[in-house]
Enzyme design. Structure first.
Site, PDB file in Angstrom:
ATOM      1  N   ASP A  17      21.155  14.662 -17.004  1.00 45.93           N
ATOM      2  CA  ASP A  17      21.149  15.003 -15.587  1.00 45.93           C
ATOM      3  C   ASP A  17      21.911  16.315 -15.400  1.00 45.93           C
ATOM      4  O   ASP A  17      22.844  16.608 -16.146  1.00 45.93           O
ATOM      5  CB  ASP A  17      21.807  13.877 -14.785  1.00 45.93           C
ATOM      6  CG  ASP A  17      21.790  14.168 -13.300  1.00 45.93           C
ATOM      7  OD1 ASP A  17      20.696  14.373 -12.749  1.00 45.93           O
ATOM      8  OD2 ASP A  17      22.881  14.191 -12.706  1.00 45.93           O
ATOM      9  N   ILE A  18      21.530  17.074 -14.383  1.00 50.77           N
ATOM     10  CA  ILE A  18      22.129  18.397 -14.198  1.00 50.77           C
ATOM     11  C   ILE A  18      23.342  18.354 -13.268  1.00 50.77           C
ATOM     12  O   ILE A  18      24.476  18.500 -13.696  1.00 50.77           O
ATOM     13  CB  ILE A  18      21.067  19.398 -13.705  1.00 50.77           C
ATOM     14  CG1 ILE A  18      19.990  19.579 -14.781  1.00 50.77           C
ATOM     15  CG2 ILE A  18      21.707  20.736 -13.350  1.00 50.77           C
ATOM     16  CD1 ILE A  18      18.809  20.411 -14.361  1.00 50.77           C
ATOM     17  N   ASP A  19      23.106  18.172 -11.971  1.00 48.84           N
ATOM     18  CA  ASP A  19      24.183  18.282 -10.993  1.00 48.84           C
ATOM     19  C   ASP A  19      25.137  17.096 -11.071  1.00 48.84           C
ATOM     20  O   ASP A  19      24.733  15.956 -10.962  1.00 48.84           O
ATOM     21  CB  ASP A  19      23.602  18.407  -9.583  1.00 48.84           C
ATOM     22  CG  ASP A  19      22.882  19.724  -9.399  1.00 48.84           C
ATOM     23  OD1 ASP A  19      23.562  20.759  -9.374  1.00 48.84           O
ATOM     24  OD2 ASP A  19      21.642  19.722  -9.313  1.00 48.84           O
TER      25      ASP A  19
END
Length: 132
Positions: A17-19
């Site tokens: 996952d990024i954020d």
């Protein structure tokens, strides 16, 4: 504490996952900072996993590509409505029929929560919006 063995990266696929996971949460989506060291680390990790590394995000795939340029990854974006299993492939989208069916299911799931909030005197507790 239980110590788990290190994963065998030759036989492991990673979905990151990024954020809030790879990147710190920023005041606005456009103000995130992607350190060059992270881009370099992801390139090495992807090579170590024989390419089996994908990014997952609520962001669009175009935004993901911009953030991690010049790298492109297999990815799922826009909360799963955009997919690209191959970094060189075009972006796939849920069809209008698929997204309409999904929206109806989400709205149906939100109705009980709204009802509970109203009975307790609060405001509607859920809303459905498009990120596009």
């Amino acid at each position: 504490m239980i110590r788990l063995p290190a994963p065998d990266l030759d036989r492991t696929a990673l979905f990151l996952d990024i954020d809030g996971t790879l990147l710190d949460i920023a005041p606005t989506p456009d103000s995130v900072c992607v350190p060059q060291a992270l881009v370099d680390d992801l390139a090495r990790l992807r090579a170590r996993c024989s390419g089996a590394l994908a990014l997952v995000s609520g962001r669009t795939l175009e935004d993901i590509d911009r953030l991690f340029a010049p790298l492109r990854f297999p990815a799922a974006g826009a909360h799963g409505t955009q997919v690209r299993p191959d970094p060189n492939a075009p972006i796939g989208h849920l069809t209008a029929t698929d997204s309409g069916r999904l929206a109806r299911k989400v709205r149906g799931a939100c109705r009980p929560a709204r009802h509970v909030h109203r009975r307790q005197g609060g405001h509607a507790g859920a809303a459905l919006s498009s990120s596009r």
